[in-house]
Design a protein around this motif. Structure first.
Motif, PDB file in Angstrom:
ATOM      1  N   GLY A 104       0.821  -1.214   0.000  1.00 31.05           N
ATOM      2  CA  GLY A 104       0.000   0.000   0.000  1.00 31.05           C
ATOM      3  C   GLY A 104       0.853   1.262   0.000  1.00 31.05           C
ATOM      4  O   GLY A 104       0.523   2.246  -0.678  1.00 31.05           O
ATOM      5  N   ILE A 105       1.957   1.229   0.756  1.00 37.98           N
ATOM      6  CA  ILE A 105       2.854   2.393   0.776  1.00 37.98           C
ATOM      7  C   ILE A 105       3.489   2.589  -0.596  1.00 37.98           C
ATOM      8  O   ILE A 105       3.687   3.730  -1.055  1.00 37.98           O
ATOM      9  CB  ILE A 105       3.930   2.208   1.866  1.00 37.98           C
ATOM     10  N   ASP A 106       3.830   1.493  -1.269  1.00 39.41           N
ATOM     11  CA  ASP A 106       4.355   1.596  -2.639  1.00 39.41           C
ATOM     12  C   ASP A 106       3.362   2.327  -3.543  1.00 39.41           C
ATOM     13  O   ASP A 106       3.748   3.185  -4.352  1.00 39.41           O
ATOM     14  CB  ASP A 106       4.627   0.203  -3.208  1.00 39.41           C
ATOM     15  N   LEU A 107       2.099   1.970  -3.424  1.00 35.78           N
ATOM     16  CA  LEU A 107       1.083   2.616  -4.261  1.00 35.78           C
ATOM     17  C   LEU A 107       0.944   4.103  -3.936  1.00 35.78           C
ATOM     18  O   LEU A 107       0.566   4.905  -4.798  1.00 35.78           O
ATOM     19  CB  LEU A 107      -0.257   1.912  -4.073  1.00 35.78           C
ATOM     20  N   CYS A 108       1.238   4.466  -2.703  1.00 37.74           N
ATOM     21  CA  CYS A 108       1.133   5.881  -2.304  1.00 37.74           C
ATOM     22  C   CYS A 108       2.153   6.761  -3.013  1.00 37.74           C
ATOM     23  O   CYS A 108       1.995   7.993  -3.052  1.00 37.74           O
ATOM     24  CB  CYS A 108       1.311   6.014  -0.791  1.00 37.74           C
ATOM     25  N   THR A 109       3.210   6.156  -3.576  1.00 34.40           N
ATOM     26  CA  THR A 109       4.204   6.965  -4.291  1.00 34.40           C
ATOM     27  C   THR A 109       3.622   7.601  -5.547  1.00 34.40           C
ATOM     28  O   THR A 109       4.161   8.592  -6.043  1.00 34.40           O
ATOM     29  CB  THR A 109       5.422   6.102  -4.675  1.00 34.40           C
ATOM     30  N   THR A 110       2.521   7.045  -6.075  1.00 37.53           N
ATOM     31  CA  THR A 110       1.872   7.670  -7.236  1.00 37.53           C
ATOM     32  C   THR A 110       1.132   8.931  -6.827  1.00 37.53           C
ATOM     33  O   THR A 110       0.944   9.841  -7.634  1.00 37.53           O
ATOM     34  CB  THR A 110       0.881   6.690  -7.888  1.00 37.53           C
ATOM     35  N   ILE A 111       0.706   8.992  -5.583  1.00 34.92           N
ATOM     36  CA  ILE A 111       0.005  10.176  -5.070  1.00 34.92           C
ATOM     37  C   ILE A 111       0.998  11.237  -4.619  1.00 34.92           C
ATOM     38  O   ILE A 111       0.777  12.441  -4.783  1.00 34.92           O
ATOM     39  CB  ILE A 111      -0.920   9.776  -3.892  1.00 34.92           C
TER      40      ILE A 111
END
Length: 452
Positions: free
Chosen positions: A183-190
């Protein structure tokens, strides 16, 4: 030359068949009793018949069965079985092996789906997808992995003694941490500007999760091993993981090819929660099917609490099916007054410990209750063995039950030690008959030992 070799080979085969026919003819002409043993090789589709004559001779006859479509299906099934399952399955492992790994397989597959999406998001936010990677990006990536490795080293030092003591809960925590890291990895797109700190934090969390899974896997495979086949089980586990990984990759490629999942934020987050939910659910179902025969602190507490309440002892299967062994929630053994298996001398009055040692110098453990009656401290002798640890806990849980029921007295420890002397041998004999292995337990990681 080739034809001559083939001719010789066929000639030898013909002579062999004629010899078998002559032996069979001789047997048919004799009125002797024949003992037969039939061995069917399902992979080679041959049947070998061993016939023992009255005169002691043994005749071997080989029959080759003509292959049908059913035989090819059976051959394929046997081939896959030898590739992905331990040799001798299901007799070489415990009955819960397949129930555990079928859910782990699903978990690995959907976990890979989440991993591929998260990795793509990382590369997209880092600019690697749309432009050539520069030196700054290389440094960021190296720093991310480096910080993650440092986190793994630290966690290994702090948590390694818990992996064997509580395998199920450790594995479950690792699954949760892996999902958090994804989930933290996906937050890098934000937050693309926070790529380095977010990716480093994710790497630390996923690194700890990977380390924990690898450590607990050894305990799980050791539990499954029945015929000294740890290596075989480990190898087949690895192969199962690879197939799950490849299937997960394939599912994600199809998903990203035929849907705009990577271009629509809500879709990628929806996939993350769906895959994450299946990942955790599969992990929980896998762990709930494990029936460990060794004791840790939680299983010991449940076993003894039921023994002192009903006089009966759960089998490993009954304890598992009773759903009393907690994987997600707090262990039932962590109630007040707390049984502390790693007693520290600086937390009690030393004279109390000295008095107990003088009264019971031959014991391999000593028990001291705190002045506030909220801790039951167990001190283990440096030569205490696994069975001594179980005996110490056997005594401590009696004290705990008395304190909960407000039955404290000055000689409470002596009363419980006397009761242990009467009941412990019977408990051990019954527990071993029920399938428990008391000689190998992880009730405590034994950080502190004393000598007297």
């Amino acid at each position: 030359m080739l034809l001559r070799h083939a001719s010789k080979k066929n000639s030898r085969k013909h002579r062999g068949l004629m010899a078998v026919k002559r032996l069979c003819s001789n047997i048919a002409n004799r009125s002797t009793r024949i003992t037969s043993i039939k061995h069917i090789d399902t992979e080679q589709k041959t049947t070998r018949i061993f016939q023992k004559l009255d005169d002691g001779r043994v005749l071997e006859k080989v029959e080759t069965k003509k292959k049908t479509m059913k035989d090819y299906v059976l051959y394929t099934k046997n081939f896959l079985s030898t590739c992905f399952l331990p040799s001798g399955y299901p007799h070489s492992v415990t009955p819960d092996y397949i129930h555990y790994y079928k859910w782990v397989f699903i978990q690995r597959m959907v976990g890979t789906c989440s991993y591929v999406l998260a990795t793509h998001a990382l590369l997209l936010s880092a600019g690697i997808v749309s432009s050539a990677s520069g030196i700054a990006m290389v440094i960021s990536w190296v720093l991310k992995d480096g910080l993650g490795s440092l986190g793994m080293i630290l966690s290994a030092k702090l948590l390694s003694n818990r992996y064997d003591a509580d395998t199920k809960r450790s594995k479950w925590k690792a699954d949760v941490m892996q999902n958090i890291g994804t989930g933290i990895d996906l937050c890098t797109t934000i937050f693309p500007s926070l790529f380095l700190p977010l990716a480093s934090l994710s790497n630390v969390i996923k690194g700890i999760a990977g380390l924990t899974k690898g450590a607990t896997k050894a305990s799980v495979n050791r539990h499954f091993s029945q015929h000294q086949n740890m290596g075989d089980i480990t190898a087949k586990t690895y192969i199962q993981g690879l197939v799950g990984y490849l299937l997960g990759m394939g599912i994600t490629v199809l998903l990203t090819t035929f849907t705009p999942v990577l271009d629509v934020p809500w879709m990628i987050w929806s996939c993350y929660f769906v895959f994450g939910g299946i990942h955790l659910g599969s992990g929980y179902l896998a762990l709930s099917n494990l029936k460990f025969k060794s004791l840790n602190e939680q299983r010991t507490w449940i076993l003894l609490d039921n023994f002192f309440t009903t006089g009966e002892i759960y089998t490993p299967s009954e304890l598992n099916s009773s759903k009393k062994e907690c994987i997600v929630l707090k262990s039932p053994s962590r109630i007040q007054p707390l049984i502390n298996m790693n007693g520290k001398i600086d937390t009690i009055k030393c004279e109390n410990l000295v008095d107990m040692i003088e009264q019971h110098p031959s014991h391999k453990f000593q028990i001291i209750i705190s002045d506030e009656l909220d801790n039951i401290n167990i001190f283990l002798h440096e030569q205490a063995e696994d069975i001594d640890i179980v005996e110490a806990y056997f005594t401590a849980i009696q004290i705990q039950r008395k304190l909960i029921n407000k039955l404290y007295s000055e000689d409470i420890v002596e009363q419980c030690l006397t009761n242990t002397k009467k009941l412990f041998k019977t408990f051990c004999e019954t527990a071993e008959k029920q399938g428990w292995n008391l000689g190998k337990n992880t009730v405590t990681n034994c950080k502190y030992r004393i000598n007297w």
